[in-house]
Scaffold this motif. Structure first.
Motif, PDB file in Angstrom:
ATOM      1  N   MET A  57       0.830  -1.198  -0.257  1.00 60.06           N
ATOM      2  CA  MET A  57      -0.151  -0.039   0.046  1.00 60.06           C
ATOM      3  C   MET A  57       0.851   1.343   0.088  1.00 60.06           C
ATOM      4  O   MET A  57       0.456   2.335  -0.267  1.00 60.06           O
ATOM      5  N   ARG A  58       2.178   1.249   0.388  1.00 65.03           N
ATOM      6  CA  ARG A  58       2.999   2.300   0.486  1.00 65.03           C
ATOM      7  C   ARG A  58       3.457   2.518  -1.062  1.00 65.03           C
ATOM      8  O   ARG A  58       3.567   3.890  -1.343  1.00 65.03           O
ATOM      9  N   GLN A  59       2.962   1.865  -1.913  1.00 58.13           N
ATOM     10  CA  GLN A  59       3.478   2.006  -3.404  1.00 58.13           C
ATOM     11  C   GLN A  59       2.245   2.700  -4.007  1.00 58.13           C
ATOM     12  O   GLN A  59       2.566   3.205  -5.220  1.00 58.13           O
ATOM     13  N   VAL A  60       1.154   2.714  -3.396  1.00 60.30           N
ATOM     14  CA  VAL A  60      -0.051   3.259  -4.270  1.00 60.30           C
ATOM     15  C   VAL A  60       0.070   5.153  -3.908  1.00 60.30           C
ATOM     16  O   VAL A  60       0.046   5.333  -2.889  1.00 60.30           O
ATOM     17  N   PRO A  61      -0.007   5.672  -5.140  1.00 61.85           N
ATOM     18  CA  PRO A  61       0.378   6.983  -5.037  1.00 61.85           C
ATOM     19  C   PRO A  61      -0.661   7.739  -4.070  1.00 61.85           C
ATOM     20  O   PRO A  61      -2.031   7.890  -4.321  1.00 61.85           O
ATOM     21  N   ILE A  71      18.072   3.199  17.225  1.00 59.41           N
ATOM     22  CA  ILE A  71      16.589   3.230  16.761  1.00 59.41           C
ATOM     23  C   ILE A  71      16.277   1.779  16.362  1.00 59.41           C
ATOM     24  O   ILE A  71      17.020   1.155  15.726  1.00 59.41           O
ATOM     25  N   VAL A  72      15.030   1.468  16.987  1.00 62.77           N
ATOM     26  CA  VAL A  72      14.466   0.226  16.840  1.00 62.77           C
ATOM     27  C   VAL A  72      13.075   0.254  16.356  1.00 62.77           C
ATOM     28  O   VAL A  72      12.323   0.778  16.927  1.00 62.77           O
ATOM     29  N   THR A  73      12.877  -0.269  15.049  1.00 53.82           N
ATOM     30  CA  THR A  73      11.537  -0.187  14.555  1.00 53.82           C
ATOM     31  C   THR A  73      10.917  -1.572  14.873  1.00 53.82           C
ATOM     32  O   THR A  73      11.451  -2.538  14.580  1.00 53.82           O
ATOM     33  N   VAL A  74       9.453  -1.541  15.077  1.00 53.64           N
ATOM     34  CA  VAL A  74       8.955  -2.804  15.452  1.00 53.64           C
ATOM     35  C   VAL A  74       7.600  -2.918  14.926  1.00 53.64           C
ATOM     36  O   VAL A  74       6.878  -1.823  15.259  1.00 53.64           O
ATOM     37  N   GLU A  75       7.063  -3.832  14.137  1.00 51.27           N
ATOM     38  CA  GLU A  75       5.960  -4.043  13.472  1.00 51.27           C
ATOM     39  C   GLU A  75       5.351  -5.448  13.277  1.00 51.27           C
ATOM     40  O   GLU A  75       6.396  -6.141  13.388  1.00 51.27           O
ATOM     41  N   GLU A  76       4.049  -5.743  13.292  1.00 50.67           N
ATOM     42  CA  GLU A  76       3.335  -6.903  13.141  1.00 50.67           C
ATOM     43  C   GLU A  76       3.355  -6.972  11.617  1.00 50.67           C
ATOM     44  O   GLU A  76       2.283  -6.994  11.028  1.00 50.67           O
ATOM     45  N   HIS A  77       4.383  -7.272  10.856  1.00 50.36           N
ATOM     46  CA  HIS A  77       4.472  -7.002   9.426  1.00 50.36           C
ATOM     47  C   HIS A  77       5.585  -7.458   8.866  1.00 50.36           C
ATOM     48  O   HIS A  77       6.735  -7.813   9.817  1.00 50.36           O
ATOM     49  N   GLY A  78       5.810  -7.864   7.781  1.00 53.92           N
ATOM     50  CA  GLY A  78       7.326  -8.355   7.119  1.00 53.92           C
ATOM     51  C   GLY A  78       8.219  -7.398   7.431  1.00 53.92           C
ATOM     52  O   GLY A  78       8.205  -6.013   7.501  1.00 53.92           O
ATOM     53  N   VAL A  79       9.635  -7.601   7.657  1.00 51.11           N
ATOM     54  CA  VAL A  79      10.757  -6.899   7.997  1.00 51.11           C
ATOM     55  C   VAL A  79      10.911  -6.129   6.849  1.00 51.11           C
ATOM     56  O   VAL A  79      11.309  -4.743   7.005  1.00 51.11           O
ATOM     57  N   THR A  80      10.535  -6.278   5.787  1.00 53.35           N
ATOM     58  CA  THR A  80      10.924  -5.433   4.196  1.00 53.35           C
ATOM     59  C   THR A  80       9.647  -4.426   3.998  1.00 53.35           C
ATOM     60  O   THR A  80       8.460  -5.350   3.662  1.00 53.35           O
ATOM     61  N   GLY A  81       9.760  -3.467   3.553  1.00 46.16           N
ATOM     62  CA  GLY A  81       8.858  -2.644   3.073  1.00 46.16           C
ATOM     63  C   GLY A  81       7.689  -1.958   3.783  1.00 46.16           C
ATOM     64  O   GLY A  81       7.134  -1.234   3.344  1.00 46.16           O
ATOM     65  N   GLY A  82       7.842  -2.230   5.288  1.00 38.07           N
ATOM     66  CA  GLY A  82       6.766  -1.557   5.870  1.00 38.07           C
ATOM     67  C   GLY A  82       7.199  -0.399   6.692  1.00 38.07           C
ATOM     68  O   GLY A  82       8.078   0.489   6.118  1.00 38.07           O
ATOM     69  N   LEU A  83       7.090  -0.161   7.969  1.00 31.84           N
ATOM     70  CA  LEU A  83       7.376   0.896   8.863  1.00 31.84           C
ATOM     71  C   LEU A  83       8.933   1.139   8.979  1.00 31.84           C
ATOM     72  O   LEU A  83       9.444   2.106   8.809  1.00 31.84           O
ATOM     73  N   GLY A  84       9.636  -0.165   9.009  1.00 34.19           N
ATOM     74  CA  GLY A  84      11.071  -0.169   9.244  1.00 34.19           C
ATOM     75  C   GLY A  84      11.820   0.509   7.962  1.00 34.19           C
ATOM     76  O   GLY A  84      12.705   1.329   8.133  1.00 34.19           O
ATOM     77  N   SER A  85      11.294   0.148   6.817  1.00 37.15           N
ATOM     78  CA  SER A  85      11.760   0.602   5.642  1.00 37.15           C
ATOM     79  C   SER A  85      11.352   1.985   5.419  1.00 37.15           C
ATOM     80  O   SER A  85      12.411   2.873   4.804  1.00 37.15           O
TER      81      SER A  85
END
Length: 329
Positions: free
Chosen positions: A142-146, A261-275
């Motif tokens: 969804m981050r890819q949707v303009p 800095i530590v990012t934590v999310e219930e999502h894959g490691v790639t492409g989400g908040l951490g990215s």
């Protein structure tokens, strides 16, 4: 924040904490139906699971059932939103994104149709049904949707607040939610949160070594991990990003003095908040080390959500231990 600025009062935040996220959606829809005669709900075969059958019975003209077809759901929702209806389109998070991405990109992205898409049972919430029911790539997609707003609330009060906020001013949006298990991280209520980070755990007077940046209901585990670290003499703060797009860059720019800095999310490691956080910090340069925590791609087991998160190292103990190891390395 004054009470007049609140979308969810302190009293309502406490009451919502005892509900499931499905019941919260039902409560919000009932409230919006009183305020907005143009409210329309578009579903794809799972209305009974989302608690919306009552709304459909009371306002059948404002309730559209598309059957088992998420692509059709997006197309119909977009057409109605383009005609100035206020459209909420709830669906299982694992299905609405994977099955409908072309329709989402075209309608909500390129055409900017103001649909409020609600991804239910996100993250590991439905892991007992298998890996194909786990929504661990939805933020990345969804981050890819303009121009699409992407939100991941941390508790039921915040979930209700972002839906009410979007209904006030509809725009293309994706709100992902799962069970908050009774957590109330906003005992004073919730105001407008779009694009605003919130400091849920403030740094001590002497400052913090570690800054957690998190989103979603896993925030509760992050707060517990921060308290565990305090027992080891590690001072930390917890910054919650209820919206990943747009991301609030201002507080991120103030973390240059931290050790980690530590990012934590219930999502894959790639492409989400951490990215998203790492991308911003890379543009700035001169930033602390970043540890990104999420569900690894090899974790495909069918199990209870709590067990899956524990195996992924995303329970409070796992998070704290990863941070201690990173600080020692």
């Amino acid at each position: 924040m004054t009470s007049s600025e609140l979308l969810i009062s302190a009293r309502d935040a406490n009451a919502l904490a005892s509900l499931s996220h499905v019941e919260v959606l039902e409560e919000v829809v009932s409230e919006l139906a009183k305020r907005d005669e143009d409210l329309t709900i578009v579903t794809a075969g799972l209305s009974d699971q989302w608690g919306l059958d009552q709304f459909g019975g009371l306002q059948p003209g404002a309730y559209v059932q598309c059957g088992q077809g998420e692509q059709n759901q997006v197309e119909v929702a977009s057409a109605l939103a383009n005609e100035s209806f206020t459209v909420l389109a709830p669906s299982r998070a694992s299905l609405i994104v994977s099955r409908s991405f072309n329709q989402l990109y075209t309608n909500l992205g390129m055409m900017a149709s103001p649909v409020i898409l609600v991804g239910m049972n996100c993250g590991c919430d439905a892991s007992i049904l298998g890996r194909n029911h786990m929504a661990l790539e939805d933020i990345a997609c969804m981050r890819q949707v303009p121009g699409l707003l992407v939100a991941s609330p941390s508790d039921n009060a915040e979930f209700a607040a972002i839906l009410l906020e979007l209904a006030e001013d509809p725009r293309p949006a994706y709100v992902r939610m799962n069970e908050a298990h009774g957590a109330n991280l906003h005992p004073n209520g919730v105001g407008h949160i779009r694009g605003r980070a919130q400091l849920l755990l403030r740094p001590p007077a002497g400052g913090s070594e570690v800054s957690f940046v998190t989103c979603g209901t896993i925030t509760s585990a992050v707060l517990e991990a921060a308290r565990m670290l305090h027992a080891y003499g590690v001072q930390s703060e917890v910054l919650e990003m209820a919206t990943i797009n747009p991301l609030d860059y201002v507080p991120l720019d103030q973390l240059s003095a931290r050790k980690l800095i530590v990012t934590v999310e219930e999502h894959g490691v790639t492409g989400g908040l951490g990215s998203a956080v790492a991308e911003h910090l890379a543009r700035r340069g001169n930033h602390p080390a970043v540890l990104r925590m999420g569900v690894p791609p090899y974790l495909v087991e069918t199990d209870d959500p709590a067990h899956v998160l524990k195996k992924a190292g995303l329970d409070a103990h796992g998070i704290a231990n990863r941070v201690l190891s990173a600080l020692d390395s």
